[in-house]
Design an enzyme around this catalytic site. Structure first.
Site, PDB file in Angstrom:
ATOM      1  N   LYS A  60     -28.925 -16.974  -0.822  1.00  0.00           N
ATOM      2  CA  LYS A  60     -28.349 -16.796   0.529  1.00  0.00           C
ATOM      3  C   LYS A  60     -29.375 -17.222   1.576  1.00  0.00           C
ATOM      4  O   LYS A  60     -29.751 -16.461   2.478  1.00  0.00           O
ATOM      5  CB  LYS A  60     -27.874 -15.369   0.737  1.00  0.00           C
ATOM      6  CG  LYS A  60     -26.731 -14.990  -0.200  1.00  0.00           C
ATOM      7  CD  LYS A  60     -26.126 -13.657   0.117  1.00  0.00           C
ATOM      8  CE  LYS A  60     -25.003 -13.324  -0.847  1.00  0.00           C
ATOM      9  NZ  LYS A  60     -25.470 -13.059  -2.233  1.00  0.00           N
ATOM     10  N   PRO A  65     -34.545 -24.565   9.752  1.00  0.00           N
ATOM     11  CA  PRO A  65     -34.330 -25.741   8.900  1.00  0.00           C
ATOM     12  C   PRO A  65     -35.520 -26.095   8.013  1.00  0.00           C
ATOM     13  O   PRO A  65     -35.346 -26.356   6.814  1.00  0.00           O
ATOM     14  CB  PRO A  65     -34.023 -26.856   9.914  1.00  0.00           C
ATOM     15  CG  PRO A  65     -33.422 -26.128  11.078  1.00  0.00           C
ATOM     16  CD  PRO A  65     -34.126 -24.813  11.147  1.00  0.00           C
ATOM     17  N   GLN A 173     -16.034  -4.137  -7.002  1.00  0.00           N
ATOM     18  CA  GLN A 173     -15.858  -3.996  -5.545  1.00  0.00           C
ATOM     19  C   GLN A 173     -14.387  -3.813  -5.168  1.00  0.00           C
ATOM     20  O   GLN A 173     -14.047  -3.765  -3.977  1.00  0.00           O
ATOM     21  CB  GLN A 173     -16.436  -5.213  -4.810  1.00  0.00           C
ATOM     22  CG  GLN A 173     -17.939  -5.357  -4.976  1.00  0.00           C
ATOM     23  CD  GLN A 173     -18.477  -6.553  -4.207  1.00  0.00           C
ATOM     24  OE1 GLN A 173     -18.209  -6.728  -3.023  1.00  0.00           O
ATOM     25  NE2 GLN A 173     -19.243  -7.392  -4.888  1.00  0.00           N
ATOM     26  N   GLY A 174     -13.512  -3.778  -6.161  1.00  0.00           N
ATOM     27  CA  GLY A 174     -12.099  -3.473  -5.896  1.00  0.00           C
ATOM     28  C   GLY A 174     -11.172  -4.666  -5.818  1.00  0.00           C
ATOM     29  O   GLY A 174      -9.959  -4.495  -5.718  1.00  0.00           O
ATOM     30  N   GLY A 175     -11.716  -5.879  -5.838  1.00  0.00           N
ATOM     31  CA  GLY A 175     -10.854  -7.067  -5.774  1.00  0.00           C
ATOM     32  C   GLY A 175     -10.071  -7.249  -7.076  1.00  0.00           C
ATOM     33  O   GLY A 175     -10.529  -6.869  -8.150  1.00  0.00           O
ATOM     34  N   ASP A 176      -8.887  -7.845  -6.930  1.00  0.00           N
ATOM     35  CA  ASP A 176      -7.986  -8.020  -8.071  1.00  0.00           C
ATOM     36  C   ASP A 176      -7.932  -9.506  -8.435  1.00  0.00           C
ATOM     37  O   ASP A 176      -7.549 -10.337  -7.602  1.00  0.00           O
ATOM     38  CB  ASP A 176      -6.594  -7.498  -7.656  1.00  0.00           C
ATOM     39  CG  ASP A 176      -5.549  -7.745  -8.732  1.00  0.00           C
ATOM     40  OD1 ASP A 176      -5.928  -8.034  -9.879  1.00  0.00           O
ATOM     41  OD2 ASP A 176      -4.347  -7.655  -8.397  1.00  0.00           O
ATOM     42  N   LEU A 177      -8.322  -9.807  -9.653  1.00  0.00           N
ATOM     43  CA  LEU A 177      -8.376 -11.213 -10.079  1.00  0.00           C
ATOM     44  C   LEU A 177      -7.024 -11.904  -9.921  1.00  0.00           C
ATOM     45  O   LEU A 177      -6.947 -13.033  -9.435  1.00  0.00           O
ATOM     46  CB  LEU A 177      -8.882 -11.302 -11.533  1.00  0.00           C
ATOM     47  CG  LEU A 177      -8.961 -12.699 -12.148  1.00  0.00           C
ATOM     48  CD1 LEU A 177      -9.779 -13.648 -11.282  1.00  0.00           C
ATOM     49  CD2 LEU A 177      -9.563 -12.629 -13.548  1.00  0.00           C
ATOM     50  N   ASP A 178      -5.957 -11.215 -10.296  1.00  0.00           N
ATOM     51  CA  ASP A 178      -4.616 -11.829 -10.192  1.00  0.00           C
ATOM     52  C   ASP A 178      -4.288 -12.222  -8.750  1.00  0.00           C
ATOM     53  O   ASP A 178      -3.601 -13.208  -8.511  1.00  0.00           O
ATOM     54  CB  ASP A 178      -3.541 -10.866 -10.707  1.00  0.00           C
ATOM     55  CG  ASP A 178      -3.588 -10.753 -12.214  1.00  0.00           C
ATOM     56  OD1 ASP A 178      -3.576 -11.807 -12.871  1.00  0.00           O
ATOM     57  OD2 ASP A 178      -3.682  -9.626 -12.720  1.00  0.00           O
TER      58      ASP A 178
END
Ligand code: O7M
Length: 211
Positions: A60, A65, A173-178
């Site tokens: 990250k 620059p 983290q709660g995200g749903d792959l589908d």
């Protein structure tokens, strides 16, 4: 097909290498970040070369620059194939990472919006949209967008078109792959794989949904 990218946030070199090797048949790339590099050194890139998968350096990068350029030169010289940089630092700083990546025939991805709850404190009011547009303008290979907010991924897709979107936040983290698999080019998954009793079986299960 949606790529499955293993976030190898395992701060133990031997364990990390074992997990990478066992999961290799089911994943498309390995993302290495501070937990592993700070514990094992940059030479972990050479150690991870054997499965032959693309290696993404998730530092990250977010500096001026010149410093960004120096960081990215070290990253690609160490054997990484791609680097992840922040976009909020501005076009000149992002462009430095992208130019170094491309000079090594590598790729550079820009973080447009993060997946954790606190991200909305600053990534709102059009900020993520502006960063995504910056990524396009600067010639980045793609962006990072949150699997925890599929509606935001869909919105950022309108901006980046056919550039790659890689999306973290599935599972722990709660995200749903589908819910995101068809919106993105790849999902970045850490704990649901490396912290599973059987990481290879977990990777295989997720890869079946991705394919
Ligand atoms: O599946 P997890 O939650 O164990 O791991 C997710 C990985 O994705 C972990 O390496 C995080 O540092 C990373 N990540 C996020 O979770 N959220 C973000 O917004 C961005 C990233 C990331 O990979 O940025 C490049």
């Amino acid at each position: 097909m949606t790529e499955l990218i293993l976030a190898l946030d395992v701060p133990d070199r031997k364990e990390a290498l074992n997990i990478a090797e066992s999961c290799a048949p089911f994943i498309d790339a390995i993302k290495v970040g501070y937990p592993l590099v700070l514990s094992s050194g940059l030479s972990i890139a050479e150690d991870l070369a054997s499965p032959g998968l693309p290696l993404i350096a998730d530092f990250k990068v977010a500096d001026i620059p010149n410093t960004n350029r120096l960081i990215c030169e070290v990253v690609f010289s160490a054997g990484f194939d791609a680097v992840i940089a922040h976009g909020f630092v501005g076009a000149d700083a992002a462009r430095a990472c992208i130019e170094v990546a491309h000079s090594h025939s590598g790729k550079a991805y820009i973080v447009a919006e993060m997946s954790h709850p606190g991200a909305t404190e600053f990534f709102h009011d059009g900020v993520a949209e502006r960063i995504a547009a910056l990524a396009v303008r600067c010639g980045a290979d793609g962006i990072i967008a949150p699997a925890t907010r599929p509606e935001r991924v869909a919105r950022l897709r309108e901006i980046v078109g056919d550039k790659a979107i890689y999306s973290p936040g599935i599972g722990a983290q709660g995200g749903d792959l589908d819910a995101v698999a068809r919106l993105v080019d790849g999902v970045i998954v850490g704990r649901s794989i490396y912290a599973a009793d059987d990481p290879a079986a977990a990777a295989e299960r997720l890869s079946r949904i991705c394919r």
